[in-house]
Write a protein that holds these residues in place. Structure first.
Motif, PDB file in Angstrom:
ATOM      1  N   GLN A   3       0.957  -1.229  -0.068  1.00 51.71           N
ATOM      2  CA  GLN A   3      -0.079   0.001  -0.105  1.00 51.71           C
ATOM      3  C   GLN A   3       0.913   1.276   0.071  1.00 51.71           C
ATOM      4  N   LEU A   4       0.466   2.187  -0.501  1.00 53.99           N
ATOM      5  CA  LEU A   4       1.177   3.341  -0.776  1.00 53.99           C
ATOM      6  C   LEU A   4       0.473   4.721  -0.487  1.00 53.99           C
ATOM      7  N   VAL A   5       0.914   5.591   0.613  1.00 60.76           N
ATOM      8  CA  VAL A   5       0.039   6.559   0.853  1.00 60.76           C
ATOM      9  C   VAL A   5       0.806   7.858   0.775  1.00 60.76           C
ATOM     10  N   GLU A   6       0.453   8.946   0.009  1.00 61.87           N
ATOM     11  CA  GLU A   6       1.003  10.257  -0.182  1.00 61.87           C
ATOM     12  C   GLU A   6       0.586  11.071   0.916  1.00 61.87           C
ATOM     13  N   SER A   7       1.629  12.218   0.892  1.00 61.43           N
ATOM     14  CA  SER A   7       1.128  13.082   1.959  1.00 61.43           C
ATOM     15  C   SER A   7       2.101  14.394   1.466  1.00 61.43           C
ATOM     16  N   GLY A   8       1.758  15.767   1.945  1.00 64.20           N
ATOM     17  CA  GLY A   8       2.470  16.827   1.966  1.00 64.20           C
ATOM     18  C   GLY A   8       1.772  17.691   0.801  1.00 64.20           C
ATOM     19  N   GLY A   9       0.818  17.258   0.203  1.00 58.32           N
ATOM     20  CA  GLY A   9       0.503  18.374  -0.922  1.00 58.32           C
ATOM     21  C   GLY A   9      -0.423  19.532  -0.106  1.00 58.32           C
ATOM     22  N   GLY A  10      -0.726  20.354  -0.713  1.00 59.82           N
ATOM     23  CA  GLY A  10      -1.245  21.662  -0.180  1.00 59.82           C
ATOM     24  C   GLY A  10      -1.557  22.742  -1.302  1.00 59.82           C
ATOM     25  N   LEU A  11      -1.999  23.919  -0.816  1.00 68.18           N
ATOM     26  CA  LEU A  11      -2.095  25.261  -1.336  1.00 68.18           C
ATOM     27  C   LEU A  11      -0.845  26.057  -1.188  1.00 68.18           C
ATOM     28  N   VAL A  12      -0.274  26.686  -2.179  1.00 70.49           N
ATOM     29  CA  VAL A  12       0.829  27.608  -2.131  1.00 70.49           C
ATOM     30  C   VAL A  12       0.980  28.453  -3.070  1.00 70.49           C
ATOM     31  N   ALA A  92      -1.976  20.058  -9.827  1.00 72.38           N
ATOM     32  CA  ALA A  92      -2.512  18.727 -10.323  1.00 72.38           C
ATOM     33  C   ALA A  92      -2.514  17.510  -8.847  1.00 72.38           C
ATOM     34  N   VAL A  93      -3.221  16.646  -9.212  1.00 67.86           N
ATOM     35  CA  VAL A  93      -3.098  15.718  -8.085  1.00 67.86           C
ATOM     36  C   VAL A  93      -1.807  14.733  -8.359  1.00 67.86           C
ATOM     37  N   TYR A  94      -0.853  14.704  -7.311  1.00 67.77           N
ATOM     38  CA  TYR A  94       0.154  13.869  -7.548  1.00 67.77           C
ATOM     39  C   TYR A  94       0.214  12.465  -6.899  1.00 67.77           C
ATOM     40  N   TYR A  95       0.515  11.508  -7.840  1.00 69.92           N
ATOM     41  CA  TYR A  95       0.641  10.078  -7.282  1.00 69.92           C
ATOM     42  C   TYR A  95       1.788   9.482  -7.298  1.00 69.92           C
ATOM     43  N   CYS A  96       1.817   8.601  -6.315  1.00 66.55           N
ATOM     44  CA  CYS A  96       3.309   7.585  -6.325  1.00 66.55           C
ATOM     45  C   CYS A  96       2.804   6.489  -6.527  1.00 66.55           C
ATOM     46  N   ALA A  97       3.770   5.593  -7.356  1.00 63.10           N
ATOM     47  CA  ALA A  97       3.522   4.363  -7.906  1.00 63.10           C
ATOM     48  C   ALA A  97       4.748   3.611  -7.753  1.00 63.10           C
ATOM     49  N   ASN A 112       2.260   2.548 -17.273  1.00 57.65           N
ATOM     50  CA  ASN A 112       1.847   1.163 -17.469  1.00 57.65           C
ATOM     51  C   ASN A 112       2.880   0.044 -16.779  1.00 57.65           C
ATOM     52  N   GLU A 113       3.870   0.443 -16.454  1.00 57.59           N
ATOM     53  CA  GLU A 113       4.929  -0.419 -15.943  1.00 57.59           C
ATOM     54  C   GLU A 113       4.471  -0.636 -14.254  1.00 57.59           C
ATOM     55  N   TYR A 114       3.734   0.410 -13.805  1.00 53.06           N
ATOM     56  CA  TYR A 114       3.557   0.322 -12.476  1.00 53.06           C
ATOM     57  C   TYR A 114       2.380  -0.628 -11.766  1.00 53.06           C
ATOM     58  N   TYR A 115       2.635  -1.174 -10.959  1.00 49.98           N
ATOM     59  CA  TYR A 115       1.486  -2.253 -10.272  1.00 49.98           C
ATOM     60  C   TYR A 115       0.881  -1.685  -9.154  1.00 49.98           C
ATOM     61  N   TYR A 116       1.523  -0.721  -8.313  1.00 45.03           N
ATOM     62  CA  TYR A 116       1.029  -0.336  -7.350  1.00 45.03           C
ATOM     63  C   TYR A 116       0.640   1.508  -7.176  1.00 45.03           C
ATOM     64  N   TRP A 117      -0.513   1.813  -6.753  1.00 43.41           N
ATOM     65  CA  TRP A 117      -0.518   3.150  -6.884  1.00 43.41           C
ATOM     66  C   TRP A 117      -1.184   3.564  -5.202  1.00 43.41           C
ATOM     67  N   GLY A 118      -0.722   4.839  -5.328  1.00 45.93           N
ATOM     68  CA  GLY A 118      -1.429   5.631  -3.993  1.00 45.93           C
ATOM     69  C   GLY A 118      -2.761   6.340  -4.409  1.00 45.93           C
TER      70      GLY A 118
END
Length: 127
Positions: A3-12, A92-97, A112-118
């Motif tokens: 499982q992948l969980v992103e954090s740190g985004g915001g309005l700047v 944008a919405v930022y995703y880790c994979a 297409n090469e990534y299996y897991y996504w946040g």
């Protein structure tokens, strides 16, 4: 299950910096090549940056080169994206994979090469 969980985004405001984090569950993080992608409203998913499982190899999308830096800490199961000199077009919405790899130098730029996504974290840059 990874499982992948992103954090740190915001309005700047434009010109400032943000650092995104992606924490990965499981004991095989050091065997995964990782990447960051982003998706702006009404647009397709765009490659941002990628890093090999060892951390020794990286790649960047043309629009973020020299401004963004990808890194990872395998001891903490965490990947980072340091974003400097942010622009409104970085909104944008930022995703880790992640993807399990056999080679420690593999860097993957195709989604297409990534299996897991946040689930994604929103970054909004105002002018």
């Amino acid at each position: 299950q990874v499982q992948l969980v992103e954090s740190g985004g915001g309005l700047v405001q434009a010109g400032v910096s943000l650092r995104l984090s992606c924490v990965v569950s499981g004991r095989t993080f050091s065997r995964h090549a990782m990447g960051w992608f982003r998706q702006a409203p009404g647009k397709g998913r765009e490659f941002v940056a990628a890093i090999s499982s060892s951390g020794g190899n990286t790649a960047y999308g043309d629009s973020v080169k020299a401004r963004f830096t990808i890194s990872r800490d395998n001891a903490k199961n965490t990947m980072y994206l340091q974003m400097n000199s942010l622009k409104p077009e970085d909104t944008a919405v930022y995703y880790c994979a992640g993807r399990l790899v056999m080679s420690s130098v593999t860097v993957s730029q195709s989604e297409n090469e990534y299996y897991y996504w946040g689930q994604g974290t929103q970054v909004t840059v105002s002018s």
